[in-house]
Motif scaffolding. Structure first.
Motif, PDB file in Angstrom:
ATOM      1  N   ASP A 103       0.857  -1.189   0.000  1.00  0.00           N
ATOM      2  CA  ASP A 103       0.000   0.000   0.000  1.00  0.00           C
ATOM      3  C   ASP A 103       0.894   1.241   0.000  1.00  0.00           C
ATOM      4  O   ASP A 103       1.643   1.484   0.938  1.00  0.00           O
ATOM      5  CB  ASP A 103      -0.888  -0.010   1.243  1.00  0.00           C
ATOM      6  CG  ASP A 103      -1.968   1.064   1.187  1.00  0.00           C
ATOM      7  OD1 ASP A 103      -1.763   2.084   0.500  1.00  0.00           O
ATOM      8  OD2 ASP A 103      -3.012   0.881   1.843  1.00  0.00           O
ATOM      9  N   ARG A 105       0.151   4.256   0.432  1.00  0.00           N
ATOM     10  CA  ARG A 105      -0.149   5.165   1.539  1.00  0.00           C
ATOM     11  C   ARG A 105       0.653   4.801   2.777  1.00  0.00           C
ATOM     12  O   ARG A 105       1.150   5.677   3.498  1.00  0.00           O
ATOM     13  CB  ARG A 105      -1.648   5.131   1.850  1.00  0.00           C
ATOM     14  CG  ARG A 105      -2.526   5.668   0.736  1.00  0.00           C
ATOM     15  CD  ARG A 105      -3.982   5.430   1.032  1.00  0.00           C
ATOM     16  NE  ARG A 105      -4.257   4.002   1.150  1.00  0.00           N
ATOM     17  CZ  ARG A 105      -5.451   3.504   1.476  1.00  0.00           C
ATOM     18  NH1 ARG A 105      -6.462   4.326   1.721  1.00  0.00           N
ATOM     19  NH2 ARG A 105      -5.635   2.204   1.537  1.00  0.00           N
ATOM     20  N   VAL A 172       0.470  11.408  -0.660  1.00  0.00           N
ATOM     21  CA  VAL A 172      -0.498  10.683   0.158  1.00  0.00           C
ATOM     22  C   VAL A 172      -1.915  11.125  -0.194  1.00  0.00           C
ATOM     23  O   VAL A 172      -2.828  10.294  -0.316  1.00  0.00           O
ATOM     24  CB  VAL A 172      -0.218  10.907   1.654  1.00  0.00           C
ATOM     25  CG1 VAL A 172      -1.360  10.349   2.505  1.00  0.00           C
ATOM     26  CG2 VAL A 172       1.093  10.245   2.060  1.00  0.00           C
ATOM     27  N   GLU A 173      -2.112  12.436  -0.374  1.00  0.00           N
ATOM     28  CA  GLU A 173      -3.438  12.934  -0.752  1.00  0.00           C
ATOM     29  C   GLU A 173      -3.857  12.391  -2.108  1.00  0.00           C
ATOM     30  O   GLU A 173      -5.037  12.068  -2.319  1.00  0.00           O
ATOM     31  CB  GLU A 173      -3.430  14.466  -0.769  1.00  0.00           C
ATOM     32  CG  GLU A 173      -3.335  15.096   0.605  1.00  0.00           C
ATOM     33  CD  GLU A 173      -4.504  14.707   1.503  1.00  0.00           C
ATOM     34  OE1 GLU A 173      -5.633  14.654   0.980  1.00  0.00           O
ATOM     35  OE2 GLU A 173      -4.286  14.443   2.692  1.00  0.00           O
ATOM     36  N   GLU A 175      -2.988   9.514  -3.335  1.00  0.00           N
ATOM     37  CA  GLU A 175      -3.360   8.121  -3.130  1.00  0.00           C
ATOM     38  C   GLU A 175      -4.758   8.005  -2.537  1.00  0.00           C
ATOM     39  O   GLU A 175      -5.536   7.126  -2.919  1.00  0.00           O
ATOM     40  CB  GLU A 175      -2.344   7.434  -2.213  1.00  0.00           C
ATOM     41  CG  GLU A 175      -0.989   7.210  -2.855  1.00  0.00           C
ATOM     42  CD  GLU A 175      -1.062   6.316  -4.072  1.00  0.00           C
ATOM     43  OE1 GLU A 175      -1.789   5.308  -4.023  1.00  0.00           O
ATOM     44  OE2 GLU A 175      -0.391   6.617  -5.081  1.00  0.00           O
ATOM     45  N   HIS A 176      -5.097   8.891  -1.611  1.00  0.00           N
ATOM     46  CA  HIS A 176      -6.457   8.887  -1.059  1.00  0.00           C
ATOM     47  C   HIS A 176      -7.479   9.196  -2.158  1.00  0.00           C
ATOM     48  O   HIS A 176      -8.579   8.621  -2.184  1.00  0.00           O
ATOM     49  CB  HIS A 176      -6.571   9.905   0.073  1.00  0.00           C
ATOM     50  CG  HIS A 176      -5.908   9.478   1.350  1.00  0.00           C
ATOM     51  ND1 HIS A 176      -6.207   8.284   1.988  1.00  0.00           N
ATOM     52  CD2 HIS A 176      -4.965  10.077   2.119  1.00  0.00           C
ATOM     53  CE1 HIS A 176      -5.480   8.162   3.082  1.00  0.00           C
ATOM     54  NE2 HIS A 176      -4.718   9.236   3.187  1.00  0.00           N
ATOM     55  N   ARG A 179      -8.124   6.092  -4.160  1.00  0.00           N
ATOM     56  CA  ARG A 179      -9.018   5.149  -3.481  1.00  0.00           C
ATOM     57  C   ARG A 179     -10.471   5.581  -3.624  1.00  0.00           C
ATOM     58  O   ARG A 179     -11.360   4.747  -3.771  1.00  0.00           O
ATOM     59  CB  ARG A 179      -8.655   5.041  -2.000  1.00  0.00           C
ATOM     60  CG  ARG A 179      -7.288   4.444  -1.706  1.00  0.00           C
ATOM     61  CD  ARG A 179      -7.086   3.142  -2.437  1.00  0.00           C
ATOM     62  NE  ARG A 179      -5.874   2.447  -2.097  1.00  0.00           N
ATOM     63  CZ  ARG A 179      -4.667   2.748  -2.541  1.00  0.00           C
ATOM     64  NH1 ARG A 179      -4.484   3.785  -3.338  1.00  0.00           N
ATOM     65  NH2 ARG A 179      -3.619   2.014  -2.202  1.00  0.00           N
ATOM     66  N   ALA A 180     -10.710   6.894  -3.594  1.00  0.00           N
ATOM     67  CA  ALA A 180     -12.080   7.382  -3.776  1.00  0.00           C
ATOM     68  C   ALA A 180     -12.583   7.057  -5.186  1.00  0.00           C
ATOM     69  O   ALA A 180     -13.738   6.641  -5.367  1.00  0.00           O
ATOM     70  CB  ALA A 180     -12.138   8.890  -3.518  1.00  0.00           C
TER      71      ALA A 180
END
Length: 225
Positions: A103, A105, A172-173, A175-176, A179-180
């Motif tokens: 992962d 993240r 990191v943002e 990657e988030h 995921r969304a």
């Protein structure tokens, strides 16, 4: 034993089954050959490098398949996968190729933690010299050129680490955000649109618009391909 444990896991089974797509049409009968009882087209096969050799892991086989020595297994696995896909019809698209990685993240978060620890150690060095991290003054009691150079070096390192930390937080943002998008795409992938399409076609037929729409579709450039 690991395979049996995963097979008996209700959570994994439920997630796997939730991605089954509704099939409203029969498969293309123009395939090179029909699947036999020895075939299992819809399961995953893993290719992994072990001690300089490329192995194929297939749960339907009694043991791993050794594909020989390899210096670059990513280069060696390509022809192996292509040979397997070539066994089926040229137009067959029901293949998925995925890479199993950690992962991102988590990996990025660990890097941020490492940078925070490094910044903390540098700040403690400044505090030991009675220097504020943002202060432009020299050490108490008057410092020489050597101490001034050391302070400048520490502040420069802290500045570089803060820039790297900001870049990592941005990643990191991102990657988030991925995921969304994945969650949205998965919701579309699992949704059954067949009833909606059926009702739409039926309504067009009742209004007499279906024949004209079909004729336009057949005359469009994309239809000729």
């Amino acid at each position: 034993m690991r395979g049996l444990a995963m097979t008996n896991c209700d959570q994994i089974r439920d997630v796997h089954n939730s991605f089954v797509r509704p099939e409203s049409f029969l498969a293309d009968e123009s395939a090179k050959r029909a699947a036999t009882e020895d075939d299992d087209l819809f399961h995953f096969i893993s290719y992994v490098p072990v001690n300089g050799r490329l192995y194929e892991l297939d749960g339907l086989r009694e043991s791993p398949v050794d594909h020989g020595r390899t210096d670059d297994w990513l280069e060696s696995v390509g022809p192996v996968i292509q040979r397997r896909m070539a066994e089926y019809a040229e137009g067959e698209i029901r293949f998925n190729l995925m890479a199993v990685i950690g992962d991102r993240r988590k990996m990025l978060g660990e890097r941020v933690s490492t940078i925070d620890a490094s910044i903390g150690r540098l700040l403690k060095k400044l505090e030991a010299m009675n220097i504020s991290p943002s202060s432009a003054s020299t050490p108490a009691g008057g410092a020489g050129a050597v101490e001034d150079a050391e302070v400048a070096r520490l502040r420069s390192q802290i500045g570089r680490l803060n820039v790297e930390r900001a870049d990592l937080e941005h990643l990191v943002e991102l990657e988030h955000g991925k995921r969304a998008r994945y969650r949205f795409d998965n919701s579309l992938r699992k949704h059954n649109f067949i009833p909606m399409v059926y009702q739409l076609v039926r309504a067009m037929a009742q209004k007499g618009a279906l024949a004209e729409a079909m004729q336009k579709a057949q005359q469009s450039p994309s239809a000729s391909g």
